[in-house]
Scaffold this motif. Sequence first.
Motif, mmCIF file in Angstrom:
data_model
loop_
_atom_site.group_PDB
_atom_site.id
_atom_site.type_symbol
_atom_site.label_atom_id
_atom_site.label_comp_id
_atom_site.label_asym_id
_atom_site.label_seq_id
_atom_site.Cartn_x
_atom_site.Cartn_y
_atom_site.Cartn_z
ATOM 1 N N LEU A 99 79.081 -13.220 138.098
ATOM 2 C CA LEU A 99 79.918 -12.079 137.781
ATOM 3 C C LEU A 99 80.821 -12.002 139.005
ATOM 4 O O LEU A 99 81.983 -11.323 138.663
ATOM 5 N N ARG A 100 80.645 -12.406 140.310
ATOM 6 C CA ARG A 100 81.451 -12.196 141.304
ATOM 7 C C ARG A 100 82.886 -13.118 140.684
ATOM 8 O O ARG A 100 84.211 -12.692 141.173
ATOM 9 N N VAL A 101 82.610 -14.226 140.645
ATOM 10 C CA VAL A 101 83.889 -14.930 140.322
ATOM 11 C C VAL A 101 84.890 -14.486 139.190
ATOM 12 O O VAL A 101 85.931 -14.635 139.071
ATOM 13 N N LEU A 102 84.220 -13.725 138.050
ATOM 14 C CA LEU A 102 84.835 -13.551 137.118
ATOM 15 C C LEU A 102 85.816 -12.058 137.494
ATOM 16 O O LEU A 102 86.994 -12.132 137.106
ATOM 17 N N ASN A 103 84.979 -11.440 138.522
ATOM 18 C CA ASN A 103 85.920 -10.166 139.005
ATOM 19 C C ASN A 103 87.122 -10.749 139.950
ATOM 20 O O ASN A 103 88.093 -10.377 139.954
ATOM 21 N N ARG A 104 86.922 -11.847 140.671
ATOM 22 C CA ARG A 104 87.684 -12.517 141.780
ATOM 23 C C ARG A 104 88.887 -12.784 140.784
ATOM 24 O O ARG A 104 90.025 -12.613 141.442
ATOM 25 N N ALA A 105 88.812 -13.489 139.764
ATOM 26 C CA ALA A 105 89.787 -14.081 138.867
ATOM 27 C C ALA A 105 90.493 -12.813 138.465
ATOM 28 O O ALA A 105 91.646 -12.882 138.619
ATOM 29 N N ALA A 106 90.099 -11.617 137.980
ATOM 30 C CA ALA A 106 90.972 -10.538 137.822
ATOM 31 C C ALA A 106 91.786 -9.954 138.742
ATOM 32 O O ALA A 106 92.913 -9.697 138.642
ATOM 33 N N GLU A 107 91.184 -10.052 140.200
ATOM 34 C CA GLU A 107 91.735 -9.431 141.212
ATOM 35 C C GLU A 107 92.982 -10.386 141.655
ATOM 36 O O GLU A 107 93.997 -9.837 141.867
ATOM 37 N N ASP A 108 93.003 -11.711 141.212
ATOM 38 C CA ASP A 108 94.072 -12.408 141.637
ATOM 39 C C ASP A 108 94.978 -12.227 140.450
ATOM 40 O O ASP A 108 96.265 -12.194 140.733
ATOM 41 N N ALA A 109 94.835 -11.960 139.249
ATOM 42 C CA ALA A 109 95.620 -11.770 138.320
ATOM 43 C C ALA A 109 96.538 -10.466 138.453
ATOM 44 O O ALA A 109 97.678 -10.563 138.247
ATOM 45 N N VAL A 110 95.766 -9.633 138.935
ATOM 46 C CA VAL A 110 96.794 -8.029 138.856
ATOM 47 C C VAL A 110 97.865 -8.266 139.607
ATOM 48 O O VAL A 110 98.807 -7.287 139.400
ATOM 49 N N SER A 111 97.892 -9.033 140.521
ATOM 50 C CA SER A 111 99.256 -9.159 141.467
ATOM 51 C C SER A 111 100.593 -9.350 140.380
ATOM 52 O O SER A 111 101.657 -9.079 140.948
ATOM 53 N N GLU A 112 100.240 -10.136 139.358
ATOM 54 C CA GLU A 112 101.386 -10.565 138.360
ATOM 55 C C GLU A 112 101.901 -9.395 137.741
ATOM 56 O O GLU A 112 102.825 -9.237 136.939
ATOM 57 N N ALA A 113 101.231 -8.014 137.998
ATOM 58 C CA ALA A 113 101.551 -7.019 136.995
ATOM 59 C C ALA A 113 102.724 -6.076 137.270
ATOM 60 O O ALA A 113 103.498 -5.588 136.617
#
Length: 236
Positions: A99-113
Amino acid sequence: MEIIKKVSAIFLILIATSCTELQQVVNQLPSGTTLGNEEIANGLKAALDKGIEKQVSKLTKTDGFYKNQLVKILLPEELQKVDNTLRDIGLGNLADEGLRVLNRAAEDAVSEATPIFVNAIKGMTFNDAKTILLGNDSAATDYLVKTTRTQLYDKFNPVIQSSFEKVGADKIWTSLINRYNAIPLTADVNPDLTDYVTGEALNGVYTMIAVEEREIRTKVSSRTTDLLRKVFSLQD
Protein backbone atom coordinates in the motif's frame (compact mmCIF):
# COMPACT_ATOMS: atom_id res chain seq x y z
CA MET A 1 5.67 30.24 -3.93
CA GLU A 2 5.85 29.70 -7.69
CA ILE A 3 2.16 28.80 -8.02
CA ILE A 4 1.14 32.15 -6.49
CA LYS A 5 3.40 34.13 -8.83
CA LYS A 6 2.13 32.28 -11.88
CA VAL A 7 -1.54 32.52 -11.02
CA SER A 8 -1.22 36.17 -10.02
CA ALA A 9 0.39 36.99 -13.36
CA ILE A 10 -2.37 35.19 -15.20
CA PHE A 11 -5.11 37.10 -13.44
CA LEU A 12 -3.35 40.42 -13.98
CA ILE A 13 -3.30 39.69 -17.70
CA LEU A 14 -6.96 38.71 -17.67
CA ILE A 15 -7.94 41.82 -15.77
CA ALA A 16 -5.98 44.07 -18.11
CA THR A 17 -7.34 42.56 -21.31
CA SER A 18 -10.90 41.55 -20.48
CA CYS A 19 -12.45 44.37 -18.49
CA THR A 20 -15.45 44.62 -20.81
CA GLU A 21 -16.29 40.95 -20.40
CA LEU A 22 -15.81 41.15 -16.65
CA GLN A 23 -18.08 44.18 -16.44
CA GLN A 24 -20.82 42.18 -18.14
CA VAL A 25 -20.49 39.55 -15.45
CA VAL A 26 -20.44 42.13 -12.67
CA ASN A 27 -23.67 43.59 -14.08
CA GLN A 28 -25.34 40.21 -13.62
CA LEU A 29 -24.33 39.86 -9.98
CA PRO A 30 -26.87 40.55 -7.21
CA SER A 31 -27.94 44.16 -6.79
CA GLY A 32 -26.00 46.09 -4.19
CA THR A 33 -22.65 44.67 -5.29
CA THR A 34 -20.04 47.37 -4.81
CA LEU A 35 -16.90 45.41 -5.54
CA GLY A 36 -14.85 46.43 -8.54
CA ASN A 37 -13.72 44.21 -11.37
CA GLU A 38 -10.24 43.74 -9.98
CA GLU A 39 -11.48 42.86 -6.49
CA ILE A 40 -13.82 40.18 -7.79
CA ALA A 41 -11.19 38.65 -10.03
CA ASN A 42 -8.57 38.75 -7.28
CA GLY A 43 -11.00 37.21 -4.82
CA LEU A 44 -11.54 34.24 -7.08
CA LYS A 45 -7.80 34.01 -7.64
CA ALA A 46 -7.18 34.00 -3.92
CA ALA A 47 -9.70 31.22 -3.37
CA LEU A 48 -8.16 29.04 -6.06
CA ASP A 49 -4.67 29.85 -4.80
CA LYS A 50 -5.63 28.83 -1.31
CA GLY A 51 -7.14 25.52 -2.35
CA ILE A 52 -4.24 24.54 -4.55
CA GLU A 53 -1.41 25.84 -2.39
CA LYS A 54 -2.75 24.80 0.99
CA GLN A 55 -4.34 21.48 0.18
CA VAL A 56 -2.88 20.03 -3.02
CA SER A 57 0.69 20.84 -1.99
CA LYS A 58 0.18 18.62 1.06
CA LEU A 59 -0.26 15.64 -1.24
CA THR A 60 3.23 16.01 -2.72
CA LYS A 61 4.92 15.47 0.64
CA THR A 62 6.00 12.11 1.99
CA ASP A 63 2.87 10.41 3.40
CA GLY A 64 0.72 13.11 1.82
CA PHE A 65 -1.57 10.35 0.59
CA TYR A 66 -0.54 7.47 2.82
CA LYS A 67 -1.37 9.14 6.14
CA ASN A 68 -4.35 11.20 4.93
CA GLN A 69 -7.48 9.14 5.47
CA LEU A 70 -9.46 11.32 3.05
CA VAL A 71 -7.32 10.28 0.09
CA LYS A 72 -5.24 7.26 1.14
CA ILE A 73 -5.11 4.80 -1.74
CA LEU A 74 -6.21 1.30 -0.82
CA LEU A 75 -6.29 -1.78 -2.98
CA PRO A 76 -9.10 -1.93 -5.53
CA GLU A 77 -12.12 -3.79 -4.25
CA GLU A 78 -11.40 -6.94 -6.23
CA LEU A 79 -7.98 -7.17 -4.59
CA GLN A 80 -9.05 -6.51 -1.00
CA LYS A 81 -8.98 -10.27 -0.52
CA VAL A 82 -5.24 -10.21 -1.21
CA ASP A 83 -4.64 -7.69 1.55
CA ASN A 84 -6.95 -9.45 4.01
CA THR A 85 -5.49 -12.88 3.33
CA LEU A 86 -1.91 -11.71 3.72
CA ARG A 87 -2.74 -10.12 7.06
CA ASP A 88 -4.57 -13.24 8.20
CA ILE A 89 -1.47 -15.36 7.66
CA GLY A 90 0.91 -12.92 9.36
CA LEU A 91 2.17 -11.02 6.32
CA GLY A 92 0.77 -7.64 7.38
CA ASN A 93 4.14 -5.91 6.90
CA LEU A 94 4.26 -7.01 3.28
CA ALA A 95 0.70 -5.81 2.73
CA ASP A 96 1.54 -2.44 4.34
CA GLU A 97 4.56 -2.01 2.08
CA GLY A 98 2.42 -2.77 -0.95
CA LEU A 99 0.00 0.00 0.00
CA ARG A 100 2.80 2.40 0.84
CA VAL A 101 4.36 2.21 -2.63
CA LEU A 102 0.99 2.86 -4.27
CA ASN A 103 0.62 6.03 -2.25
CA ARG A 104 4.24 7.08 -2.84
CA ALA A 105 3.62 6.91 -6.57
CA ALA A 106 0.62 9.21 -6.22
CA GLU A 107 2.65 11.65 -4.12
CA ASP A 108 5.28 11.79 -6.87
CA ALA A 109 2.68 12.41 -9.56
CA VAL A 110 0.84 15.31 -7.91
CA SER A 111 3.77 17.65 -8.51
CA GLU A 112 2.73 17.54 -12.17
CA ALA A 113 -0.63 19.14 -11.35
CA THR A 114 0.42 22.75 -10.74
CA PRO A 115 1.09 23.91 -14.33
CA ILE A 116 -2.09 22.24 -15.54
CA PHE A 117 -4.17 24.05 -12.93
CA VAL A 118 -2.44 27.30 -13.89
CA ASN A 119 -3.43 26.77 -17.52
CA ALA A 120 -7.02 25.99 -16.53
CA ILE A 121 -7.23 29.25 -14.59
CA LYS A 122 -5.68 31.10 -17.51
CA GLY A 123 -8.40 29.76 -19.80
CA MET A 124 -11.23 30.68 -17.45
CA THR A 125 -13.72 33.14 -18.92
CA PHE A 126 -15.50 35.62 -16.72
CA ASN A 127 -18.74 33.77 -17.31
CA ASP A 128 -16.94 30.78 -15.79
CA ALA A 129 -15.92 33.03 -12.90
CA LYS A 130 -19.49 34.15 -12.32
CA THR A 131 -20.73 30.55 -12.39
CA ILE A 132 -18.08 29.55 -9.86
CA LEU A 133 -18.68 32.50 -7.56
CA LEU A 134 -22.45 32.06 -7.44
CA GLY A 135 -22.45 28.27 -7.82
CA ASN A 136 -22.76 25.42 -5.35
CA ASP A 137 -20.20 24.42 -2.74
CA SER A 138 -18.10 22.53 -5.31
CA ALA A 139 -18.42 24.81 -8.35
CA ALA A 140 -14.71 25.67 -8.52
CA THR A 141 -13.71 22.05 -8.01
CA ASP A 142 -16.20 20.94 -10.66
CA TYR A 143 -14.71 23.46 -13.08
CA LEU A 144 -11.21 22.12 -12.48
CA VAL A 145 -12.39 18.52 -12.89
CA LYS A 146 -13.99 19.39 -16.22
CA THR A 147 -11.02 21.32 -17.55
CA THR A 148 -8.05 19.38 -16.15
CA ARG A 149 -8.87 15.72 -15.54
CA THR A 150 -7.83 14.40 -18.96
CA GLN A 151 -4.59 16.38 -18.97
CA LEU A 152 -3.79 15.38 -15.41
CA TYR A 153 -4.37 11.73 -16.20
CA ASP A 154 -1.95 11.93 -19.11
CA LYS A 155 0.66 13.56 -16.85
CA PHE A 156 0.11 11.37 -13.80
CA ASN A 157 0.07 7.98 -15.51
CA PRO A 158 3.70 7.85 -16.73
CA VAL A 159 4.96 9.44 -13.51
CA ILE A 160 3.21 6.76 -11.47
CA GLN A 161 4.60 4.03 -13.73
CA SER A 162 8.09 5.50 -13.36
CA SER A 163 7.65 5.78 -9.60
CA PHE A 164 6.68 2.13 -9.40
CA GLU A 165 9.88 1.25 -11.21
CA LYS A 166 12.01 3.67 -9.15
CA VAL A 167 11.00 2.30 -5.77
CA GLY A 168 10.81 -1.28 -6.90
CA ALA A 169 7.04 -1.44 -6.63
CA ASP A 170 6.92 -3.93 -9.45
CA LYS A 171 9.09 -6.30 -7.41
CA ILE A 172 7.08 -5.68 -4.24
CA TRP A 173 3.82 -6.39 -5.99
CA THR A 174 5.23 -9.41 -7.78
CA SER A 175 6.30 -10.77 -4.40
CA LEU A 176 2.97 -9.91 -2.81
CA ILE A 177 0.86 -11.42 -5.56
CA ASN A 178 3.05 -14.50 -5.90
CA ARG A 179 2.75 -15.18 -2.18
CA TYR A 180 -0.99 -14.76 -2.44
CA ASN A 181 -1.27 -16.98 -5.51
CA ALA A 182 0.69 -19.71 -3.70
CA ILE A 183 -1.96 -19.95 -0.99
CA PRO A 184 -4.15 -23.02 -1.57
CA LEU A 185 -7.73 -22.50 -2.74
CA THR A 186 -7.19 -18.91 -3.90
CA ALA A 187 -7.86 -17.68 -7.42
CA ASP A 188 -4.76 -16.28 -9.10
CA VAL A 189 -4.69 -12.51 -9.69
CA ASN A 190 -2.34 -10.50 -11.87
CA PRO A 191 -3.34 -6.82 -11.55
CA ASP A 192 -1.94 -3.89 -13.47
CA LEU A 193 -2.38 -1.13 -10.90
CA THR A 194 -1.00 1.88 -12.80
CA ASP A 195 -4.35 2.97 -14.21
CA TYR A 196 -6.07 2.37 -10.88
CA VAL A 197 -3.56 4.42 -8.88
CA THR A 198 -3.69 7.21 -11.47
CA GLY A 199 -7.45 7.49 -11.04
CA GLU A 200 -7.18 7.42 -7.27
CA ALA A 201 -4.48 10.10 -7.30
CA LEU A 202 -6.74 12.36 -9.38
CA ASN A 203 -9.62 11.79 -7.01
CA GLY A 204 -7.36 12.72 -4.11
CA VAL A 205 -6.32 16.00 -5.73
CA TYR A 206 -9.91 17.08 -6.36
CA THR A 207 -10.99 15.91 -2.92
CA MET A 208 -8.50 18.23 -1.23
CA ILE A 209 -9.43 21.19 -3.43
CA ALA A 210 -13.09 20.57 -2.59
CA VAL A 211 -12.27 20.55 1.12
CA GLU A 212 -10.85 24.06 0.96
CA GLU A 213 -13.56 25.37 -1.35
CA ARG A 214 -16.28 24.12 0.97
CA GLU A 215 -14.56 25.72 3.94
CA ILE A 216 -14.34 29.11 2.24
CA ARG A 217 -17.93 28.99 1.04
CA THR A 218 -19.58 27.78 4.22
CA LYS A 219 -17.43 29.18 7.02
CA VAL A 220 -16.86 32.91 7.23
CA SER A 221 -13.94 32.21 9.57
CA SER A 222 -12.15 30.44 6.69
CA ARG A 223 -12.19 33.63 4.61
CA THR A 224 -8.93 34.80 6.05
CA THR A 225 -8.62 38.09 4.16
CA ASP A 226 -10.90 41.08 3.69
CA LEU A 227 -10.99 40.34 -0.02
CA LEU A 228 -12.21 36.77 0.44
CA ARG A 229 -14.85 37.96 2.88
CA LYS A 230 -16.11 40.63 0.47
CA VAL A 231 -16.18 38.49 -2.64
CA PHE A 232 -17.69 35.35 -1.16
CA SER A 233 -20.31 37.31 0.74
CA LEU A 234 -21.90 37.66 -2.71
CA GLN A 235 -22.87 33.98 -2.67
CA ASP A 236 -24.03 33.81 0.96
